[in-house]
Design an enzyme around this catalytic site. Structure first.
Site, PDB file in Angstrom:
ATOM      1  N   ARG A 125     -94.375 -43.703 -48.578  1.00 11.85           N
ATOM      2  CA  ARG A 125     -94.460 -42.492 -47.760  1.00 11.85           C
ATOM      3  C   ARG A 125     -93.586 -42.572 -46.518  1.00 11.85           C
ATOM      4  O   ARG A 125     -92.929 -41.590 -46.147  1.00 11.85           O
ATOM      5  CB  ARG A 125     -95.925 -42.215 -47.387  1.00 11.85           C
ATOM      6  CG  ARG A 125     -96.148 -40.964 -46.545  1.00 11.85           C
ATOM      7  CD  ARG A 125     -95.340 -39.759 -46.981  1.00 11.85           C
ATOM      8  NE  ARG A 125     -95.471 -39.453 -48.398  1.00 11.85           N
ATOM      9  CZ  ARG A 125     -94.663 -38.639 -49.056  1.00 11.85           C
ATOM     10  NH1 ARG A 125     -93.625 -38.082 -48.444  1.00 11.85           N
ATOM     11  NH2 ARG A 125     -94.861 -38.396 -50.334  1.00 11.85           N
ATOM     12  N   LYS A 160     -82.791 -29.607 -29.812  1.00 13.78           N
ATOM     13  CA  LYS A 160     -84.047 -29.158 -30.427  1.00 13.78           C
ATOM     14  C   LYS A 160     -84.359 -30.034 -31.641  1.00 13.78           C
ATOM     15  O   LYS A 160     -84.310 -29.591 -32.791  1.00 13.78           O
ATOM     16  CB  LYS A 160     -83.946 -27.682 -30.795  1.00 13.78           C
ATOM     17  CG  LYS A 160     -83.757 -26.787 -29.579  1.00 13.78           C
ATOM     18  CD  LYS A 160     -83.526 -25.331 -29.965  1.00 13.78           C
ATOM     19  CE  LYS A 160     -83.284 -24.481 -28.729  1.00 13.78           C
ATOM     20  NZ  LYS A 160     -82.994 -23.064 -29.069  1.00 13.78           N
ATOM     21  N   LYS A 192     -77.688 -23.800 -16.758  1.00 13.52           N
ATOM     22  CA  LYS A 192     -78.335 -22.614 -17.311  1.00 13.52           C
ATOM     23  C   LYS A 192     -78.868 -21.739 -16.178  1.00 13.52           C
ATOM     24  O   LYS A 192     -78.725 -22.076 -14.997  1.00 13.52           O
ATOM     25  CB  LYS A 192     -79.456 -23.021 -18.265  1.00 13.52           C
ATOM     26  CG  LYS A 192     -78.965 -23.758 -19.504  1.00 13.52           C
ATOM     27  CD  LYS A 192     -80.097 -23.930 -20.512  1.00 13.52           C
ATOM     28  CE  LYS A 192     -79.593 -24.532 -21.805  1.00 13.52           C
ATOM     29  NZ  LYS A 192     -80.666 -24.602 -22.828  1.00 13.52           N
ATOM     30  N   GLU A 221     -73.664 -21.853 -19.151  1.00 12.50           N
ATOM     31  CA  GLU A 221     -74.145 -20.833 -20.075  1.00 12.50           C
ATOM     32  C   GLU A 221     -73.802 -19.447 -19.530  1.00 12.50           C
ATOM     33  O   GLU A 221     -73.973 -19.175 -18.341  1.00 12.50           O
ATOM     34  CB  GLU A 221     -75.658 -20.971 -20.227  1.00 12.50           C
ATOM     35  CG  GLU A 221     -76.292 -19.962 -21.150  1.00 12.50           C
ATOM     36  CD  GLU A 221     -77.798 -20.117 -21.176  1.00 12.50           C
ATOM     37  OE1 GLU A 221     -78.338 -20.536 -22.217  1.00 12.50           O
ATOM     38  OE2 GLU A 221     -78.439 -19.834 -20.132  1.00 12.50           O
ATOM     39  N   ASP A 242     -74.060 -17.294 -25.014  1.00 14.38           N
ATOM     40  CA  ASP A 242     -75.403 -17.246 -25.554  1.00 14.38           C
ATOM     41  C   ASP A 242     -75.823 -15.844 -25.981  1.00 14.38           C
ATOM     42  O   ASP A 242     -75.782 -14.900 -25.188  1.00 14.38           O
ATOM     43  CB  ASP A 242     -76.387 -17.771 -24.499  1.00 14.38           C
ATOM     44  CG  ASP A 242     -77.803 -17.889 -25.021  1.00 14.38           C
ATOM     45  OD1 ASP A 242     -77.963 -18.157 -26.229  1.00 14.38           O
ATOM     46  OD2 ASP A 242     -78.734 -17.717 -24.219  1.00 14.38           O
TER      47      ASP A 242
END
Length: 312
Positions: A125, A160, A192, A221, A242
């Site tokens: 597994r 992510k 950002k 961004e 973006d």
């Protein structure tokens, strides 16, 4: 499955991916995964150790159950080695019949494992969790890479990723024909909207990064063409465009290219499109002239590739 008339290919290494996955990272990841499954070392598998004599030996095939791009074969040897050590048994021998990055078809044998059956079943597994996950990421990446072929644009990953598995996720992106962006918060600055608020302006944020960390590249961004121009004026090295509709994205690319090499703007500003990017839109977005498409879904939403370990 293989037949005597059609012998399986043999690979000396499970991977030709560059750069290779760090062996020290593999050791740590496998150790954590086995402890989750077996408990603190040496741990136990109450089913296998009760039903399979430690003296039993056998052979198992690692098999693809569906078509895709395989990755994560590099964890197989280490998973078997650590499992065998926990059980006090010899590590099984592995013969690889595919490499990370290979396109595979249903029923294809990826590796043949021979040794103590207890080790094979206890390791199963953990081995499949890691390799199936990586193969799913590689498969999703390969779809984008095929769609972008010939456009001049590359597909990038993002941050992510699955916590604790970033190195494997990004390795799998490379195996699928994609390109890694920054590995974390430490190697590239990305300004950002919240950073702009904190610093008071785009220029203030960029200049603060330059003062504090002069060795890193600075990306800004932008959601609009005006913001992209402001970022260039502030001295950004490259831009993240973006969630722009395709016409706005094309307009922004044209405007940036017209500024290149003038007024302190670099000769080529790398442009990265991101936000709601799908395979169906990939060529359309690439046609605007961006250098990259960054796709969080490669690592946060890719389904696993179904792999199995079958005793022979």
């Amino acid at each position: 499955m293989s037949t005597p008339e059609h012998p399986l290919p043999v690979h000396a290494s499970p991977s030709a991916v560059d750069p290779a996955l760090d062996p020290a990272w593999i050791r740590r990841a496998v150790e954590i995964a086995l402890e989750e499954d077996l408990g603190p070392a040496p741990g136990r598998d109450v089913t296998t150790q009760a039903t399979v004599p430690a003296s039993d030996t056998g052979t198992a095939d690692l098999v693809a159950r569906e078509a895709g791009t395989v990755a994560g074969l590099v964890v197989v040897d280490e998973t078997l080695r650590q499992t065998a050590t926990r059980l006090g048994l010899p590590a099984p021998a592995v013969t690889f019949h595919a490499q990370d990055g290979d396109a595979v078809v249903p029923g294809q044998v990826l590796a043949r494992l021979a040794g103590a059956v207890q080790v094979l079943l206890v390791a199963e597994r953990t081995l499949l969790n890691l390799a199936s996950r990586a193969s799913g990421v590689a498969t999703a990446t390969a779809e984008f890479a095929r769609e972008l072929a010939g456009t001049g644009a590359l597909v990038l990953d993002t941050r992510k990723t699955t916590p604790g598995l970033r190195a494997l996720d990004k390795y799998a992106v490379r195996a699928g024909g994609g390109t890694n962006k920054r590995m974390g918060l430490y190697d590239v600055a990305m300004v950002k909207d919240n950073h702009v608020v904190a610093a008071g302006s785009v220029r203030g944020a960029v200049e603060a990064v330059r003062r504090t960390f002069p060795d890193v590249l600075v990306q800004v961004e932008a959601d609009t063409t005006d913001q992209a121009m402001e970022a260039l004026d502030a001295g950004a090295d490259f831009l993240l465009l973006d969630n722009m509709p395709t016409p706005v994205l094309a307009e922004t690319v044209t405007a940036v290219r017209a500024r290149e090499g003038r007024d302190g703007v670099p000769e080529h500003v790398e442009l990265e499109a991101t936000g709601n990017l799908t395979v169906d839109r990939a060529r359309e977005v690439a046609s605007t002239g961006v250098d990259y498409l960054s796709v969080g879904a490669l690592t946060h939403s890719a389904p696993i590739l179904d792999l199995a370990l079958d005793l022979r």
